[in-house]
Design a protein around this motif. Sequence first.
Motif: not given
Length: 415
Positions: A253-254, A263-267, A281-286
């Motif tokens: 998460l971020a 939620v960035l990724y799920t396993y 819209q949230w990929r700048h968080l990475l």
Amino acid sequence: MSVASQSSGAADERTGLRVAYGGGVYPAEEIARGAAYGLFSADEVPGFEWAPRPGTGLPWRRFVHVTEVTAVHGAAEPVEQPETPLLVPLHRERGWASVHQLAQQPQAAGDPLLTAVRWSAAVRRGTRMVKILSAGQLAGYVRGWLPHGFCYREHDVAHLRTPAATAVLRGDGAGARDDTDVTYVLRWRAADPADYDVPVGAEHRGLVELAPRDRLGAAVLGTGFVPSSSQLVPEFITRDFADLPMPANATLLAYPADGSEVVLYTYQAEQRGWLRMVGPQWRHLLAAVPGLSPDQEYVPTGEVPRSTQLIGGYAGGEYEAVADLPGGFRVLAMTRAARYPVDSVARRVRHARWRDVPCLVLREEAGWLRLRLCRPGPEAVATTGAQCHERGVYETWAPGTEVTDDRVVDHPYVI
């Protein structure tokens, strides 16, 4: 009724949820299934921060834990068993402030009241656990790291949503000195309470005694609580500081500066990788995560040596298993038809001793073993020359010929 509740019509219509806090009633959003709430106000209120949101006239915001509110109106019925909160026995002379003061004093570790409060917070099967990460640590987990070290129940820290608030939970030594505008979090469900320990008592005294030069992150108080001037947060460690098998559907998460959860990724357990969930819209968080492309849809963990496995028994055979909670444990298989519920399950880990110091064996390369100390302390660190990689986690290399008592241990779960 407060000014905030009088002017909250738009938000009330949208969420139907209002929370009484500090003498006022505010439109609110539920966090972590009611463990905390985000409160909103049209007017400035002491303790609220300016955080305007598009399409609403409630630009002031504050996050509060459920234990801080006096009433909740319009909440839905919980769909899961709630976690046990911290319970403070009523006492004429000791209230919350007194308990908090005790929790910050290593010499008070054996205080009966403090002990009772600390052990009221328990991990059960399915409890959502969290670990606060740096950008570099996030990259490590995406590439195959497993949960280990210090961690917390989501229920206890759900109100800590901003980088400034979560700095107290960082274990990489940066903390408040890091001026990042985003907090990264690993969240997973506990497979078994026996996988977790509380860093109190004589067996963890070495953690308390470590000098500042030999550690990263905040000091370990030995009371079972995080060092903090304002929070009373119970802390946990993975037992023996071991890696834990990654459960299905764990999430990375971020929390951006506005405190929202992304939620960035799920396993994906069968594929041994992380599926990207975040939208454009949230990929700048990475952007700050080293070696990770924000546009990569799926990130396999690769051939990372695994220091632990979940082993399940089915029809007389032994198979690699996965915790798929709250449902249970099953065989790890690519096809749905082969994902049988297991009859028994255990966490398998490799132990050894080097220079008479108990360790975990993480991996083996060219006759050398990568070791992690099970009971870090000044003597163990000096004897092995182990380096601190994050709060409480000390690792070193040792010649395989010098390692003794090398064995594989199964820790069975009750199912």
